[in-house]
Motif scaffolding. Sequence first.
Motif, PDB file in Angstrom:
ATOM      1  N   ALA A   1       0.849  -1.196   0.000  1.00 20.30           N
ATOM      2  CA  ALA A   1       0.000   0.000   0.000  1.00 20.30           C
ATOM      3  C   ALA A   1       0.883   1.244   0.000  1.00 20.30           C
ATOM      4  O   ALA A   1       1.865   1.322   0.733  1.00 20.30           O
ATOM      5  CB  ALA A   1      -0.911  -0.002   1.221  1.00 20.30           C
ATOM      6  N   GLN A   2       0.544   2.199  -0.854  1.00 16.30           N
ATOM      7  CA  GLN A   2       1.328   3.417  -0.977  1.00 16.30           C
ATOM      8  C   GLN A   2       1.059   4.361   0.194  1.00 16.30           C
ATOM      9  O   GLN A   2      -0.052   4.393   0.733  1.00 16.30           O
ATOM     10  CB  GLN A   2       0.994   4.128  -2.292  1.00 16.30           C
ATOM     11  CG  GLN A   2       1.372   3.328  -3.522  1.00 16.30           C
ATOM     12  CD  GLN A   2       2.867   3.219  -3.677  1.00 16.30           C
ATOM     13  OE1 GLN A   2       3.563   4.213  -3.808  1.00 16.30           O
ATOM     14  NE2 GLN A   2       3.383   2.006  -3.658  1.00 16.30           N
ATOM     15  N   LEU A   3       2.082   5.101   0.579  1.00 17.72           N
ATOM     16  CA  LEU A   3       1.919   6.102   1.624  1.00 17.72           C
ATOM     17  C   LEU A   3       1.090   7.255   1.081  1.00 17.72           C
ATOM     18  O   LEU A   3       1.215   7.612  -0.092  1.00 17.72           O
ATOM     19  CB  LEU A   3       3.290   6.623   2.069  1.00 17.72           C
ATOM     20  CG  LEU A   3       4.210   5.632   2.776  1.00 17.72           C
ATOM     21  CD1 LEU A   3       5.581   6.270   3.006  1.00 17.72           C
ATOM     22  CD2 LEU A   3       3.624   5.180   4.085  1.00 17.72           C
ATOM     23  N   SER A   4       0.285   7.840   1.936  1.00 17.75           N
ATOM     24  CA  SER A   4      -0.518   8.982   1.502  1.00 17.75           C
ATOM     25  C   SER A   4       0.369  10.231   1.460  1.00 17.75           C
ATOM     26  O   SER A   4       1.481  10.247   1.984  1.00 17.75           O
ATOM     27  CB  SER A   4      -1.686   9.200   2.469  1.00 17.75           C
ATOM     28  OG  SER A   4      -1.202   9.695   3.707  1.00 17.75           O
ATOM     29  N   ASP A   5      -0.153  11.285   0.856  1.00 15.43           N
ATOM     30  CA  ASP A   5       0.596  12.535   0.758  1.00 15.43           C
ATOM     31  C   ASP A   5       0.837  13.150   2.131  1.00 15.43           C
ATOM     32  O   ASP A   5       1.752  13.950   2.302  1.00 15.43           O
ATOM     33  CB  ASP A   5      -0.134  13.525  -0.149  1.00 15.43           C
ATOM     34  CG  ASP A   5      -0.086  13.102  -1.609  1.00 15.43           C
ATOM     35  OD1 ASP A   5       0.786  12.285  -1.959  1.00 15.43           O
ATOM     36  OD2 ASP A   5      -0.920  13.586  -2.395  1.00 15.43           O
ATOM     37  N   ASP A   6      -0.004  12.811   3.112  1.00 18.12           N
ATOM     38  CA  ASP A   6       0.178  13.324   4.471  1.00 18.12           C
ATOM     39  C   ASP A   6       1.239  12.537   5.233  1.00 18.12           C
ATOM     40  O   ASP A   6       1.860  13.069   6.155  1.00 18.12           O
ATOM     41  CB  ASP A   6      -1.143  13.259   5.245  1.00 18.12           C
ATOM     42  CG  ASP A   6      -2.220  14.133   4.617  1.00 18.12           C
ATOM     43  OD1 ASP A   6      -1.854  15.144   3.964  1.00 18.12           O
ATOM     44  OD2 ASP A   6      -3.404  13.817   4.773  1.00 18.12           O
ATOM     45  N   GLU A   7       1.444  11.267   4.887  1.00 14.59           N
ATOM     46  CA  GLU A   7       2.392  10.427   5.605  1.00 14.59           C
ATOM     47  C   GLU A   7       3.835  10.650   5.158  1.00 14.59           C
ATOM     48  O   GLU A   7       4.767  10.424   5.934  1.00 14.59           O
ATOM     49  CB  GLU A   7       2.031   8.945   5.414  1.00 14.59           C
ATOM     50  CG  GLU A   7       0.721   8.555   6.069  1.00 14.59           C
ATOM     51  CD  GLU A   7       0.272   7.149   5.711  1.00 14.59           C
ATOM     52  OE1 GLU A   7      -0.221   6.459   6.619  1.00 14.59           O
ATOM     53  OE2 GLU A   7       0.434   6.758   4.533  1.00 14.59           O
ATOM     54  N   ILE A   8       4.043  11.098   3.933  1.00 13.20           N
ATOM     55  CA  ILE A   8       5.400  11.274   3.406  1.00 13.20           C
ATOM     56  C   ILE A   8       6.185  12.328   4.186  1.00 13.20           C
ATOM     57  O   ILE A   8       7.326  12.073   4.582  1.00 13.20           O
ATOM     58  CB  ILE A   8       5.373  11.569   1.893  1.00 13.20           C
ATOM     59  CG1 ILE A   8       4.866  10.313   1.156  1.00 13.20           C
ATOM     60  CG2 ILE A   8       6.745  11.966   1.383  1.00 13.20           C
ATOM     61  CD1 ILE A   8       4.650  10.504  -0.323  1.00 13.20           C
TER      62      ILE A   8
ATOM     63  N   ARG B   1       7.041   2.170  -0.948  1.00 10.80           N
ATOM     64  CA  ARG B   1       5.661   2.559  -0.683  1.00 10.80           C
ATOM     65  C   ARG B   1       5.377   4.001  -1.054  1.00 10.80           C
ATOM     66  O   ARG B   1       4.280   4.496  -0.812  1.00 10.80           O
ATOM     67  CB  ARG B   1       5.323   2.342   0.793  1.00 10.80           C
ATOM     68  CG  ARG B   1       5.393   0.888   1.213  1.00 10.80           C
ATOM     69  CD  ARG B   1       5.093   0.697   2.677  1.00 10.80           C
ATOM     70  NE  ARG B   1       6.107   1.382   3.463  1.00 10.80           N
ATOM     71  CZ  ARG B   1       5.868   1.995   4.621  1.00 10.80           C
ATOM     72  NH1 ARG B   1       4.664   2.030   5.122  1.00 10.80           N
ATOM     73  NH2 ARG B   1       6.838   2.590   5.281  1.00 10.80           N
ATOM     74  N   ALA B   2       6.370   4.681  -1.646  1.00  3.49           N
ATOM     75  CA  ALA B   2       6.167   6.073  -2.051  1.00  3.49           C
ATOM     76  C   ALA B   2       6.993   6.359  -3.299  1.00  3.49           C
ATOM     77  O   ALA B   2       8.065   5.788  -3.480  1.00  3.49           O
ATOM     78  CB  ALA B   2       6.572   7.014  -0.915  1.00  3.49           C
TER      79      ALA B   2
ATOM     80  N   LYS C   1       8.024  12.293  -5.003  1.00  5.67           N
ATOM     81  CA  LYS C   1       7.283  12.852  -3.864  1.00  5.67           C
ATOM     82  C   LYS C   1       8.197  12.913  -2.636  1.00  5.67           C
ATOM     83  O   LYS C   1       8.139  13.882  -1.859  1.00  5.67           O
ATOM     84  CB  LYS C   1       6.051  12.002  -3.560  1.00  5.67           C
ATOM     85  CG  LYS C   1       4.961  12.128  -4.583  1.00  5.67           C
ATOM     86  CD  LYS C   1       3.752  11.314  -4.201  1.00  5.67           C
ATOM     87  CE  LYS C   1       2.652  11.440  -5.244  1.00  5.67           C
ATOM     88  NZ  LYS C   1       1.458  10.659  -4.880  1.00  5.67           N
TER      89      LYS C   1
END
Length: 155
Positions: A95-102, A140-141, A145
């Motif tokens: 599962a990819q990291l969300s833009d908030d988690e990066i 995951r990212a 990004k």
Amino acid sequence: MSELKQQLRSDMMTAMKARDALTLGTLRMALAAITNEEVAGSTARELTDVQVLAVLTKEVKKRKESAEAFDGAGRTELADKERAESAVLSAYLPAQLSDDEIPDLVASVIAELTASSGEAPTIRQMGVVIKAAQAKAAGRADGSKIAAAVKSALA
């Protein structure tokens, strides 16, 4: 043989029995890319699951770029096929990291590097921070990004 490669082979056989042409063709292309990576270089080697994930990530990225190119050329049927192949391969990726988690991941990497060296990394050490963040993200990212988050954190 890595577990992920074995899973791809097993799913390919299942798709073959189910006569699922899209999945079968996509998995064949993915396995061919993995085999090409295994024999690339001076000596043949067996890829680990992490390396297989890197190959699959590269293949998904190719499909997305091709879909954009086909859309730009007005070839929506080919773009849809590329997106469908991308979806098949994406099912094997974590599962990819969300833009908030990066940014949180980048902040934790910067904190770790600061603790280990005694001083905060500067913009000149951006490459070191990006490399550490990509290793921690483990596929995951998207690299661009992560690079953007590192640049904004160090600026």
